[in-house]
Design a protein around this motif. Structure first.
Motif, PDB file in Angstrom:
ATOM      1  N   LEU A 106       0.829  -1.210   0.000  1.00 51.63           N
ATOM      2  CA  LEU A 106       0.000   0.000   0.000  1.00 51.63           C
ATOM      3  C   LEU A 106       0.861   1.256   0.000  1.00 51.63           C
ATOM      4  N   ARG A 107       1.935   1.229   0.770  1.00 50.38           N
ATOM      5  CA  ARG A 107       2.820   2.386   0.832  1.00 50.38           C
ATOM      6  C   ARG A 107       3.460   2.651  -0.529  1.00 50.38           C
ATOM      7  N   ARG A 108       3.853   1.570  -1.210  1.00 45.73           N
ATOM      8  CA  ARG A 108       4.536   1.702  -2.488  1.00 45.73           C
ATOM      9  C   ARG A 108       3.567   2.011  -3.625  1.00 45.73           C
ATOM     10  N   GLU A 109       2.437   1.307  -3.695  1.00 48.56           N
ATOM     11  CA  GLU A 109       1.540   1.406  -4.841  1.00 48.56           C
ATOM     12  C   GLU A 109       0.478   2.499  -4.708  1.00 48.56           C
ATOM     13  N   GLN A 110       0.014   2.720  -3.496  1.00 50.84           N
ATOM     14  CA  GLN A 110      -1.107   3.640  -3.351  1.00 50.84           C
ATOM     15  C   GLN A 110      -0.804   4.820  -2.439  1.00 50.84           C
ATOM     16  N   GLN A 111       0.435   4.919  -1.989  1.00 50.64           N
ATOM     17  CA  GLN A 111       0.851   5.990  -1.096  1.00 50.64           C
ATOM     18  C   GLN A 111      -0.077   6.106   0.129  1.00 50.64           C
ATOM     19  N   ASP A 112      -0.595   4.976   0.579  1.00 47.75           N
ATOM     20  CA  ASP A 112      -1.426   4.939   1.774  1.00 47.75           C
ATOM     21  C   ASP A 112      -0.538   4.457   2.916  1.00 47.75           C
ATOM     22  N   SER A 113      -0.588   5.132   4.046  1.00 49.07           N
ATOM     23  CA  SER A 113       0.316   4.797   5.143  1.00 49.07           C
ATOM     24  C   SER A 113      -0.376   3.948   6.210  1.00 49.07           C
ATOM     25  N   LEU A 114      -1.038   2.893   5.783  1.00 49.02           N
ATOM     26  CA  LEU A 114      -1.670   1.961   6.701  1.00 49.02           C
ATOM     27  C   LEU A 114      -0.589   1.009   7.223  1.00 49.02           C
ATOM     28  N   SER A 115      -0.473   0.899   8.533  1.00 56.17           N
ATOM     29  CA  SER A 115       0.568   0.037   9.099  1.00 56.17           C
ATOM     30  C   SER A 115       0.057  -1.387   9.255  1.00 56.17           C
ATOM     31  N   HIS A 116       0.983  -2.322   9.374  1.00 56.51           N
ATOM     32  CA  HIS A 116       0.589  -3.716   9.580  1.00 56.51           C
ATOM     33  C   HIS A 116      -0.148  -3.873  10.906  1.00 56.51           C
ATOM     34  N   GLU A 117       0.215  -3.059  11.913  1.00 60.76           N
ATOM     35  CA  GLU A 117      -0.487  -3.129  13.193  1.00 60.76           C
ATOM     36  C   GLU A 117      -1.941  -2.683  13.038  1.00 60.76           C
ATOM     37  N   SER A 118      -2.186  -1.701  12.181  1.00 59.15           N
ATOM     38  CA  SER A 118      -3.567  -1.273  11.934  1.00 59.15           C
ATOM     39  C   SER A 118      -4.368  -2.386  11.280  1.00 59.15           C
ATOM     40  N   ILE A 119      -3.719  -3.132  10.402  1.00 56.83           N
ATOM     41  CA  ILE A 119      -4.407  -4.255   9.741  1.00 56.83           C
ATOM     42  C   ILE A 119      -4.730  -5.334  10.771  1.00 56.83           C
ATOM     43  N   TYR A 120      -3.764  -5.671  11.629  1.00 52.67           N
ATOM     44  CA  TYR A 120      -4.032  -6.652  12.686  1.00 52.67           C
ATOM     45  C   TYR A 120      -5.180  -6.167  13.576  1.00 52.67           C
ATOM     46  N   HIS A 121      -5.138  -4.900  13.953  1.00 49.05           N
ATOM     47  CA  HIS A 121      -6.177  -4.351  14.821  1.00 49.05           C
ATOM     48  C   HIS A 121      -7.550  -4.456  14.155  1.00 49.05           C
ATOM     49  N   ALA A 122      -7.612  -4.124  12.871  1.00 50.95           N
ATOM     50  CA  ALA A 122      -8.885  -4.211  12.149  1.00 50.95           C
ATOM     51  C   ALA A 122      -9.380  -5.650  12.068  1.00 50.95           C
ATOM     52  N   LEU A 123      -8.464  -6.591  11.921  1.00 53.95           N
ATOM     53  CA  LEU A 123      -8.846  -8.007  11.895  1.00 53.95           C
ATOM     54  C   LEU A 123      -9.436  -8.443  13.229  1.00 53.95           C
ATOM     55  N   TYR A 124      -8.763  -8.074  14.302  1.00 48.01           N
ATOM     56  CA  TYR A 124      -9.168  -8.564  15.613  1.00 48.01           C
ATOM     57  C   TYR A 124     -10.394  -7.845  16.156  1.00 48.01           C
ATOM     58  N   THR A 125     -10.652  -6.643  15.689  1.00 50.78           N
ATOM     59  CA  THR A 125     -11.857  -5.929  16.128  1.00 50.78           C
ATOM     60  C   THR A 125     -13.029  -6.184  15.195  1.00 50.78           C
ATOM     61  N   GLY A 126     -12.810  -6.955  14.135  1.00 47.30           N
ATOM     62  CA  GLY A 126     -13.894  -7.303  13.218  1.00 47.30           C
ATOM     63  C   GLY A 126     -14.179  -6.264  12.153  1.00 47.30           C
ATOM     64  N   GLN A 127     -13.321  -5.268  12.013  1.00 49.34           N
ATOM     65  CA  GLN A 127     -13.528  -4.249  10.983  1.00 49.34           C
ATOM     66  C   GLN A 127     -13.224  -4.797   9.595  1.00 49.34           C
ATOM     67  N   ILE A 128     -12.397  -5.818   9.519  1.00 44.84           N
ATOM     68  CA  ILE A 128     -12.156  -6.527   8.254  1.00 44.84           C
ATOM     69  C   ILE A 128     -12.656  -7.938   8.480  1.00 44.84           C
ATOM     70  N   ARG A 129     -13.537  -8.388   7.624  1.00 48.67           N
ATOM     71  CA  ARG A 129     -14.136  -9.716   7.786  1.00 48.67           C
ATOM     72  C   ARG A 129     -13.807 -10.584   6.579  1.00 48.67           C
ATOM     73  N   ALA A 130     -13.679 -11.853   6.873  1.00 49.35           N
ATOM     74  CA  ALA A 130     -13.431 -12.821   5.805  1.00 49.35           C
ATOM     75  C   ALA A 130     -14.756 -13.202   5.171  1.00 49.35           C
ATOM     76  N   PRO A 131     -14.848 -13.159   3.839  1.00 55.99           N
ATOM     77  CA  PRO A 131     -16.084 -13.567   3.186  1.00 55.99           C
ATOM     78  C   PRO A 131     -16.396 -15.045   3.430  1.00 55.99           C
ATOM     79  N   ARG A 132     -15.376 -15.878   3.491  1.00 55.48           N
ATOM     80  CA  ARG A 132     -15.606 -17.293   3.775  1.00 55.48           C
ATOM     81  C   ARG A 132     -15.231 -17.574   5.222  1.00 55.48           C
ATOM     82  N   GLN A 133     -15.621 -18.724   5.714  1.00 53.82           N
ATOM     83  CA  GLN A 133     -15.374 -19.083   7.106  1.00 53.82           C
ATOM     84  C   GLN A 133     -13.879 -19.258   7.359  1.00 53.82           C
TER      85      GLN A 133
END
Length: 164
Positions: free
Chosen positions: A27-54
């Motif tokens: 994301l940093r390289r291709e889209q100049q978005d500064s989302l950190s890996h910790e933010s991604i983990y946080h979003a996963l664990y708080t349910g902000q990012i959900r898996a379409p399949r089980q």
């Protein structure tokens, strides 16, 4: 995440087996978005990012992070029947009299080492060469030889640093 398009993009990358760290770098390289890996983990664990399949989106298959297991205590360097440093007389602790030493072994590039002696009251430092190695017998002999020229009242006690 606050941006639904970004959330779905991250979820798609996770489904393809990408790690949160890889996604953050991409994301940093291709889209100049500064989302950190910790933010991604946080979003996963708080349910902000959900898996379409089980199941989990993480490659490890874990749905939650777990605390690291404590490493077993090493037994290396443990000496039996040693007198604790806390059992020293008060005169040693308050540095009231001369002749109480603290010793330590300083390792260089193996197999080299030197012993250091610091007198607690005067803070006099002696560096003791260890030409015969750093095993206990060799260190003992080198210390005896080094302190032999000192008057007995300046050789009352030696407390050795027992740390690794």
């Amino acid at each position: 995440h606050r941006d639904p398009a970004l959330s779905s993009l991250v979820a798609a990358k996770l489904e393809r087996g990408w790690s949160p760290t890889q996604i953050a770098h991409w994301l940093r390289r291709e889209q100049q978005d500064s989302l950190s890996h910790e933010s991604i983990y946080h979003a996963l664990y708080t349910g902000q990012i959900r898996a379409p399949r089980q199941g989990s989106l993480l490659r490890s298959g874990r749905s939650l992070r777990h605390a690291r297991v404590a490493k077993p205590r090493q037994r290396r360097g443990v000496l039996r029947n040693m007198t604790s440093i806390h059992d020293r007389p008060a005169s040693v602790e308050d540095r009231a009299e001369v002749g109480h030493w603290e010793g330590d072994l300083i390792m260089g590039q193996r197999p080299s080492a030197v012993a250091t002696l610091v007198e607690r009251s005067t803070r006099l430092v002696r560096v003791v060469a260890l030409p015969n190695g750093y095993k206990a017998d060799a260190v003992r002999d080198a210390l005896i030889e080094n302190l032999a020229d000192m008057p007995p009242q300046f050789r009352r006690s030696l407390t050795w640093d027992r740390g690794r």
